[in-house]
Structure formats: C-alpha cells, structure tokens
Design a protein around this motif. Sequence first.
Motif, short mmCIF file in Angstrom:
data_model
loop_
_atom_site.label_atom_id
_atom_site.label_comp_id
_atom_site.label_asym_id
_atom_site.label_seq_id
_atom_site.Cartn_x
_atom_site.Cartn_y
_atom_site.Cartn_z
N LYS A 146 0.83 -1.22 0.00
CA LYS A 146 0.00 0.00 0.00
C LYS A 146 0.86 1.26 0.00
O LYS A 146 0.48 2.28 -0.55
CB LYS A 146 -0.91 0.01 1.23
CG LYS A 146 -2.16 -0.86 1.06
CD LYS A 146 -2.90 -1.05 2.34
CE LYS A 146 -3.72 0.13 2.75
NZ LYS A 146 -4.42 -0.12 4.04
N ARG A 147 2.03 1.18 0.65
CA ARG A 147 2.86 2.38 0.75
C ARG A 147 3.65 2.67 -0.52
O ARG A 147 4.11 3.79 -0.72
CB ARG A 147 3.86 2.24 1.92
CG ARG A 147 3.48 3.07 3.11
CD ARG A 147 4.69 3.34 3.96
NE ARG A 147 5.48 4.44 3.44
CZ ARG A 147 6.66 4.79 3.90
NH1 ARG A 147 7.20 4.12 4.90
NH2 ARG A 147 7.32 5.78 3.39
N SER A 148 3.83 1.63 -1.38
CA SER A 148 4.56 1.91 -2.62
C SER A 148 3.65 2.80 -3.46
O SER A 148 2.47 2.51 -3.61
CB SER A 148 4.88 0.62 -3.36
OG SER A 148 3.69 -0.04 -3.68
N ILE A 149 4.18 3.89 -4.01
CA ILE A 149 3.31 4.93 -4.60
C ILE A 149 2.61 4.45 -5.88
O ILE A 149 3.07 3.68 -6.60
CB ILE A 149 4.06 6.25 -4.90
CG1 ILE A 149 5.15 6.05 -5.96
CG2 ILE A 149 4.62 6.84 -3.63
CD1 ILE A 149 5.59 7.36 -6.58
#
Lengths: 214, 394
Positions: free
Chosen positions: A211-214
């Motif tokens: 989720k944090r990978s853009i």
Amino acid sequence: MLFKKTKSLEDKFNKFLNLTNDAVLILNEGIKCYLEKDKENFDHYLNKLIEHEGKADSIRKDIEIELYQKTLIPESRGDIFDLLENLDDIINQAKETLMEFSIEIPSIPQKYNDDFSKLTEYSINAVNQVVKASRRFIQDPSNVEHNIHKVYHWEKEADRQSEQLKRKVFRDNSIVKLSMKIHLRYFALHIDMVADKAEDVADRLSIYAIKRSI
Amino acid sequence: MILFFLSSGLFLGWSLGANDAANIFGTAVGTKMVRFRSAAIVASIFVILGAVISGAGASHTLGKLGSINALGGAFMVAFSAAFTVFWMTRLQIPVSTSQAVVGAIVGWNFFSHTQTDYNSLIKIVSTWVFSPILAAVFSALLYLLLKKILKHWKLSIFRLDVYTRIALIVVGAFGAYSLGANNIANVMGVFVPVSPFPEISFGNWFHISSAQQLFFLGAIAISIGIFTYSFKVMQTIGSGVVKLTPQSALVVVLAESLVLFLFASSTLRNFLLSHNLPAIPLVPVSSSQLVVGAIIGIGIIQGGRNIKFNTLGKIASGWVTTPIIAAVITFVALFSLKNTFDIEVYKENKEMSKNKIEVNINNDKITSISDEYFYNNQNIDYFCYLDENKNGNN
C-alpha cells in the motif's frame, strides 16, 4: 515546527520498537532463570517485563493521540495503529507467558530444558526480524520483504520445535501423569504463540508495504 | 444591465470553481492531507493571479474562432454553454466547459453568418485529443522520477507525509494559477470583444486592460465557486472515485498543471517561437480530462491495471457530442433572444471576418505588432489605419 513533530514521532516509534525487542529478550532471560530454578532473578525479569509492557502501552497511546490530533499521515494512519497494536500484542504475549510460569509454576523435567530454550530462541528470532521489518517499513518499505521472509522462517522453526517438544512429552513414559504432559504442552504452546504473533505482524506488514509503494 | 449580461459568464465561472478546483486539490482535501480552508484560500488567490496575468493567450484563440460583437450574444453564448454543461452533467454524460464554450461560439458564428476560422477550430479540437495524451506522458515520466527520488532518499513515513503536504500545496498553487490562466477563457473569453470596462492606468508603470478587469471578475466568480461548493466535490474525489496515494495524487496534479500551463502561457509560447521551436497553441483545455489522462499515465506504468477503457470512450465521444449540442442550443437560444425579446445578439455592420483582415493588411508592415494580442476590432482598425498612413507618408 513540522519537522520537530516528525522527529518526535520517529523517536517515539523507535522507542516502541526497542521496547518490543527488549521484551522478548527479557522473556528469554526469565525462562532461562525459571529452567535453572533461579527464582529471585525470574521475579526480577517478570517485574521488568510488566514495567516494559506499561511503558510500551503509554508510548503507543502517545503516538496514536499525536497522529489523530495533528491529522498526520491520514492515508496510512490506520495501518500504523494496527501495526502498533499488533506489536503490542507481542509484548503482551511475552508478559503473559512469563506470568503463567509465575502463577502455574509448571514442573519441567531438566531433560526438556534445551527444548524449551530452543523454542524460546526461535520465537525471539522471529520477533527480532519483525521489529527490523517494522523499522524498514517506516523508513524504506521497498526492502521490507527481506525481513518478512526471515520472520516466516523463524516462525516455522518455532512451530517445528514446539511440535517436536510436544511429541517427545506425550511419548515420554517417565512422565506418568497426563495432567503434567498437558501442562508442558500448554507452556510450549504459550512460547510458540510469541512467534505466531510476530507472524501476524509480518502478514500485515507485507500488505502495508504494498500500500505504501506509490 | 451590464452585470446582468455578464451573469451567464459569472455563472460559468462559479461552476468552474465548484467543479474544477477539485481537480487540483480534490485528493489532498479528500484524504485530509490539506485542510479545505487552506486549499480554498491558496486556490482562490492563484486562480485570480493566473487569470489576470496569463489569461489572455487562450482567450485570444477563442476570439479568433468567433469574435462575438454584441453583449447580448456573448451573454447567450456563455449561458448556452453553461446550460449544456448543466444538462449533460444531469444526464451523467462526461462534459467539459471548454468544449461547450467552443460549440456555443460556433453556434453564434452560424447564427450571425460569421465565417468560422476552421484553422483555429482544428487547432482547438486537436488540442482536446492531444492534451490528455500529453498529461498521460507527463504523469508517467513524473511518476518514474518520483519513485526514483523516494527510493534514493528513503524518507520515513512521517517525513514523507510532511514533504507531501508541502508539495501538494505548492503544486496546487501552480495548478490553480494554470487553471485560472487556461480556463478563464471559457468563463470570460466570449465577453472580451464587447468588454464594457475602460482601461485603467496608474502612470506609465501600472496598466490594467479592459480584458484583465473582465478576467478578474471571472476569477472572483471562480473563487466564490471554490469556497461555496467545491468542498462536496473534493470529498467525493478524495473518498474514492479513483483511489490514489497522496504521492500519486501529487504526480497527477503536477502533470495536469503543466499541461494547463503549456496551453496557457504566452511567455512560454514566445520563448519557443524565439528559439525556432514549434509553438504550443494557447487553447482552453478540460482539466477533468487531463486528470483522467494523468491517472491513465500512472496506470500504464503500473502495468495497465485499473484502466477503464469505456471511460476513455466516453471522453472521446464528448469531444463530438458536447460542441454539437452546445452549438444547437446556442443557435436556438440566440434565435429566441433576438426574435422574442428583440435584443441585439450580433452587429452586422461591424462584422469583420478574419479573412478580410488578412487580405487588407500587408504582413511586412506589421512586424512591430506581431505576437501582440488585441481584443477588439477597434484596435486592429487602429493599426490598419497606422499602416495606411505610413504608406501614404512614404
């Protein structure tokens, strides 16, 4: 001003992770003392773990309040809360395990000392790796997978060790009472659960990292 | 009376502020990265600056398409465009104000028997197709660049949050400036040739043209739209029509803003021309379609996931249906206004098609005024007069 808040949050998060690491190290020392029948030091470690658990709770609440009040990281706030609570579960599990030793005073034959020590060591390794993964998640989520993989490895080792221990206990004719066998199984299960909790955190972390990978 | 005639343009401005500000600050506000109040203040200030400082370029292109020479006609063109947007939105057909305004101007051209400048029309229509593609290319490149930067910097989640908030406000300000510069033509462009305001000068150093006053008024209407209604639209965008991380949202807004700026900046156009590079036409483009283009750009980089091809089809159909519907509505509305209320919607004696001007002016003699914009026929007449006098003196 903004970066001051950020620095304070980073410090608190690191402090919380250090407490998680310390908690399982104290658990290790406590179990060692119990197996060696060193009651005085066992009590010392139990009290230290209770104190750690209290500190961790208060830091967790501080972080949560700060994130909510200052509406920081709104997108990942829920994930950070879950992560903190799951890490806190590890500390709780460690404290509970030592507390159970203190309350139920299981009678562990000396020949099982190594098995219990190994089981504790594997569980601690799993927690150490999950703490590293959590630190990475905050700093560099693209490299979290490496540590998560190690968590799964140690959790499996802990499961294997726990199973071996239980099989050994239930096939041991020198232990006559079934209640004692069940009691030993129960403590193996308790220590193994520390590794299980670490696995729970790892499962969540791998999703948060995506989720944090853009 | 003047304000009444301008009201349709002001309404267009209000609806632009209500809807299109969400294309700039929607994700930032919807995801609570930026407070609505801060977003609305920044957006309003920069929309006004963009409209007043750089709004002339795109308006000039619309003026070339059809120079509406009566206030009543300008009112009805803006009103018909606004009605088209409202009606198509209610029918849930994707619509762009830019396309509705162009259709409405062509409708006026038909009604007033003014020849439509097909070169300008082709330039404008090709821009509609080209601009979302350009936004997709920009966002894909910016996405890769940001990914590389983040990988290199290894910012903590808390620090990244702070930088993203600052970047969202800075890029949002640039986006609002570009939106004002590019889209003010939709709001006030049709009123420029019939602007009722006199020019204001404070000595030799400060000069506010008639068009700039119109743009200021239109930008105020956009700001009111932002403050009164854009919050709801921003909430809708932020809560999941398209789910974006704040960093992806930043890329989308930056790509959108760059394209809006490219199609609005006379300075950039002049710079390209002076370096013998192909000039970018200054045309009002749809910010909503740029956002869709930019999101698709990121989607392609991520492996083509989440691309809804029927959305692309709907946008493409809008390029044809919106102008046609707007043109028809304008034609009917002008007919009603002229014949029912006897209001002048075009001036026959002042009508001058662009072709006629080009025939009358010797291009060699007007090098001194090349790349300058004029908003009414009087200015051009004046320069023609100067040229004739020069010839006479020689």
